[in-house]
Design a protein around this motif. Structure first.
Motif, PDB file in Angstrom:
ATOM      1  N   TRP A 282       0.698  -1.049   0.023  1.00  0.00           N
ATOM      2  CA  TRP A 282       0.056   0.139  -0.065  1.00  0.00           C
ATOM      3  C   TRP A 282       0.801   1.355   0.172  1.00  0.00           C
ATOM      4  O   TRP A 282       0.251   2.466  -0.189  1.00  0.00           O
ATOM      5  CB  TRP A 282      -0.946   0.026   1.441  1.00  0.00           C
ATOM      6  CG  TRP A 282      -2.052  -0.996   1.226  1.00  0.00           C
ATOM      7  CD1 TRP A 282      -2.007  -2.279   1.487  1.00  0.00           C
ATOM      8  CD2 TRP A 282      -3.423  -0.703   0.492  1.00  0.00           C
ATOM      9  NE1 TRP A 282      -3.373  -3.208   1.237  1.00  0.00           N
ATOM     10  CE2 TRP A 282      -4.003  -1.987   0.623  1.00  0.00           C
ATOM     11  CE3 TRP A 282      -3.878   0.192  -0.259  1.00  0.00           C
ATOM     12  CZ2 TRP A 282      -5.105  -2.074  -0.064  1.00  0.00           C
ATOM     13  CZ3 TRP A 282      -5.336   0.008  -0.707  1.00  0.00           C
ATOM     14  CH2 TRP A 282      -5.962  -0.986  -0.527  1.00  0.00           C
ATOM     15  N   THR A 283       2.273   1.004   0.062  1.00  0.00           N
ATOM     16  CA  THR A 283       2.895   2.384   0.047  1.00  0.00           C
ATOM     17  C   THR A 283       3.034   2.935  -1.341  1.00  0.00           C
ATOM     18  O   THR A 283       3.156   2.360  -2.306  1.00  0.00           O
ATOM     19  CB  THR A 283       4.427   2.005   0.561  1.00  0.00           C
ATOM     20  OG1 THR A 283       4.528   1.389   1.858  1.00  0.00           O
ATOM     21  CG2 THR A 283       5.358   3.133   0.400  1.00  0.00           C
ATOM     22  N   GLY A 284       2.757   4.333  -1.424  1.00  0.00           N
ATOM     23  CA  GLY A 284       2.650   5.032  -2.456  1.00  0.00           C
ATOM     24  C   GLY A 284       1.794   6.068  -2.261  1.00  0.00           C
ATOM     25  O   GLY A 284       0.749   6.350  -1.563  1.00  0.00           O
ATOM     26  N   GLY A 285       2.003   6.941  -3.343  1.00  0.00           N
ATOM     27  CA  GLY A 285       1.048   8.083  -3.418  1.00  0.00           C
ATOM     28  C   GLY A 285      -0.524   7.601  -4.350  1.00  0.00           C
ATOM     29  O   GLY A 285      -0.157   6.821  -5.099  1.00  0.00           O
ATOM     30  N   TYR A 286      -1.307   8.304  -4.347  1.00  0.00           N
ATOM     31  CA  TYR A 286      -2.517   8.087  -5.029  1.00  0.00           C
ATOM     32  C   TYR A 286      -3.363   9.200  -5.267  1.00  0.00           C
ATOM     33  O   TYR A 286      -3.307  10.411  -4.645  1.00  0.00           O
ATOM     34  CB  TYR A 286      -3.374   6.911  -4.472  1.00  0.00           C
ATOM     35  CG  TYR A 286      -3.779   7.193  -3.014  1.00  0.00           C
ATOM     36  CD1 TYR A 286      -5.189   7.894  -2.975  1.00  0.00           C
ATOM     37  CD2 TYR A 286      -3.059   7.183  -1.945  1.00  0.00           C
ATOM     38  CE1 TYR A 286      -5.444   8.421  -1.550  1.00  0.00           C
ATOM     39  CE2 TYR A 286      -3.377   7.509  -0.614  1.00  0.00           C
ATOM     40  CZ  TYR A 286      -4.483   7.935  -0.393  1.00  0.00           C
ATOM     41  OH  TYR A 286      -4.885   8.527   0.665  1.00  0.00           O
ATOM     42  N   VAL A 287      -4.337   9.303  -6.511  1.00  0.00           N
ATOM     43  CA  VAL A 287      -5.164  10.574  -6.569  1.00  0.00           C
ATOM     44  C   VAL A 287      -6.274   9.725  -7.041  1.00  0.00           C
ATOM     45  O   VAL A 287      -6.498   8.482  -7.855  1.00  0.00           O
ATOM     46  CB  VAL A 287      -4.787  11.449  -7.752  1.00  0.00           C
ATOM     47  CG1 VAL A 287      -4.415  10.800  -8.766  1.00  0.00           C
ATOM     48  CG2 VAL A 287      -5.545  12.470  -7.732  1.00  0.00           C
ATOM     49  N   GLY A 288      -7.788  10.352  -6.859  1.00  0.00           N
ATOM     50  CA  GLY A 288      -8.865   9.686  -7.242  1.00  0.00           C
ATOM     51  C   GLY A 288     -10.263  10.656  -7.090  1.00  0.00           C
ATOM     52  O   GLY A 288     -10.180  11.698  -6.735  1.00  0.00           O
TER      53      GLY A 288
ATOM     54  N   GLY B 166     -15.427   5.688  -3.927  1.00  0.00           N
ATOM     55  CA  GLY B 166     -14.156   6.272  -4.872  1.00  0.00           C
ATOM     56  C   GLY B 166     -13.530   5.413  -5.626  1.00  0.00           C
ATOM     57  O   GLY B 166     -13.381   4.058  -5.221  1.00  0.00           O
ATOM     58  N   LEU B 167     -12.919   5.745  -6.489  1.00  0.00           N
ATOM     59  CA  LEU B 167     -11.954   5.156  -7.438  1.00  0.00           C
ATOM     60  C   LEU B 167     -10.699   5.981  -7.681  1.00  0.00           C
ATOM     61  O   LEU B 167     -10.588   7.222  -7.752  1.00  0.00           O
ATOM     62  CB  LEU B 167     -12.549   4.943  -8.764  1.00  0.00           C
ATOM     63  CG  LEU B 167     -11.681   4.120  -9.804  1.00  0.00           C
ATOM     64  CD1 LEU B 167     -11.549   2.711  -9.246  1.00  0.00           C
ATOM     65  CD2 LEU B 167     -12.336   4.305 -11.516  1.00  0.00           C
ATOM     66  N   SER B 168      -9.392   5.236  -7.315  1.00  0.00           N
ATOM     67  CA  SER B 168      -8.353   5.966  -7.232  1.00  0.00           C
ATOM     68  C   SER B 168      -7.326   4.959  -8.125  1.00  0.00           C
ATOM     69  O   SER B 168      -7.225   4.132  -8.413  1.00  0.00           O
ATOM     70  CB  SER B 168      -7.752   6.254  -5.725  1.00  0.00           C
ATOM     71  OG  SER B 168      -7.527   5.041  -5.176  1.00  0.00           O
ATOM     72  N   TYR B 169      -5.831   5.983  -8.407  1.00  0.00           N
ATOM     73  CA  TYR B 169      -4.994   5.323  -9.098  1.00  0.00           C
ATOM     74  C   TYR B 169      -3.667   5.620  -8.123  1.00  0.00           C
ATOM     75  O   TYR B 169      -3.561   6.509  -7.789  1.00  0.00           O
ATOM     76  CB  TYR B 169      -4.735   6.348 -10.592  1.00  0.00           C
ATOM     77  CG  TYR B 169      -3.485   5.565 -11.157  1.00  0.00           C
ATOM     78  CD1 TYR B 169      -3.890   4.494 -11.932  1.00  0.00           C
ATOM     79  CD2 TYR B 169      -2.223   5.961 -11.170  1.00  0.00           C
ATOM     80  CE1 TYR B 169      -2.956   4.037 -12.856  1.00  0.00           C
ATOM     81  CE2 TYR B 169      -1.287   5.615 -11.789  1.00  0.00           C
ATOM     82  CZ  TYR B 169      -1.393   4.432 -12.720  1.00  0.00           C
ATOM     83  OH  TYR B 169      -0.387   4.104 -13.394  1.00  0.00           O
TER      84      TYR B 169
END
Length: 257
Positions: free
Chosen positions: A69-75, A252-255
């Motif tokens: 789960w480590t990391g950045g995301y946007v959604g 929500g839906l994220s990348y």
């Protein structure tokens, strides 16, 4: 007589030479067998040693790494909400808001964007997230104190911490932090409409679950409650002490990068 002796002597000599040659041949034959045996033995030993030195590299099976789960995301997110807006009032000159009227409770939809970053340590996940939503949540008191007073939430935002527990591609989390609301308090009496915008600051808390469909695509479901404090708003000849609270459910839906 001399001739007979000479012939016998030659015959004996030839017989002796023939016997000697046979013995020499026999000895040579007997001498070759140990040499051939020794050569075969040495060849066998050297062949075994060569075979022992040959290393066969077996292909190592590739084991897929577990999801992190480590990391950045946007959604993007979308959902619905309902408000509880307490709005006691007082007449001029401003004094304690000791006159009551019904709450301007309402409901509506909301949608916006969110972004954040997660750090995973073992099964625990920590992170920070911010979001902003436009909303249509709107309600009024139905004219409980003669005037129809309402409140509409226009948009809201938050900056929060998150902490959760991961089981491979599942993440269950809690979240909480600062919340901001931009809204509009208004009087809705026909012919006497009046509207005043106001900003509110408060806090929010909630919980949710996420599932990673792939290493990059993540879906979520979340509930949050937000209390935006209180603010006085002057409407015509009275002052309302408005205290909005909002419950919201979002998907929500994220990348994930």
């Amino acid at each position: 007589m001399d001739t007979i002796v000479t012939i016998n002597a030659q015959a004996h000599c030839n017989t002796a030479l023939s016997s000697y040659g046979s013995r020499v041949t026999l000895r040579e034959g007997l001498g070759m067998k140990p040499i051939l045996f020794a050569s075969t033995f040495l060849f066998a030993i050297s062949g075994s040693a060569f075979a022992a030195d040959v290393v066969v590299n077996e292909p190592v099976p590739i084991v897929p790494a577990g999801f992190t789960w480590t990391g950045g995301y946007v959604g993007l997110q979308f959902g619905g909400g309902w408000s509880n807006v307490d709005q006691p009032f007082s007449f001029f000159p401003p004094g304690p808001a000791n006159l009551s009227q019904d709450n301007a409770n309402g409901s509506g939809v909301l949608g916006g964007i969110f972004a954040g970053y997660n750090w995973q340590s073992g099964s625990f996940v920590f992170g920070g997230e911010a979001d902003i939503d436009a909303t249509s949540i709107d309600g009024d008191d139905g004219g409980s104190a003669d005037d129809i007073n309402g409140f509409k939430a226009q948009w809201m935002a938050s900056a929060r911490l998150r902490a959760g527990y991961a089981v491979d591609r599942w993440l269950i989390y809690g979240t909480g932090g600062y919340a901001y609301l931009r809204g509009k308090a208004d009087r809705r009496d026909p012919g006497y409409e009046e509207s005043h915008s106001a900003s509110f600051n408060g806090w929010t808390i909630g919980a949710g679950a996420e599932y990673a469909l792939t290493d990059n695509i993540i879906i979520r479901g979340e509930y949050r409650f937000a209390d935006f404090g209180s603010k006085s708003v002057v409407i015509s000849n009275y002052v309302e002490d408005i205290s909005p609270q909002i419950h919201a459910v979002r998907v929500g839906l994220s990348y994930k990068f």
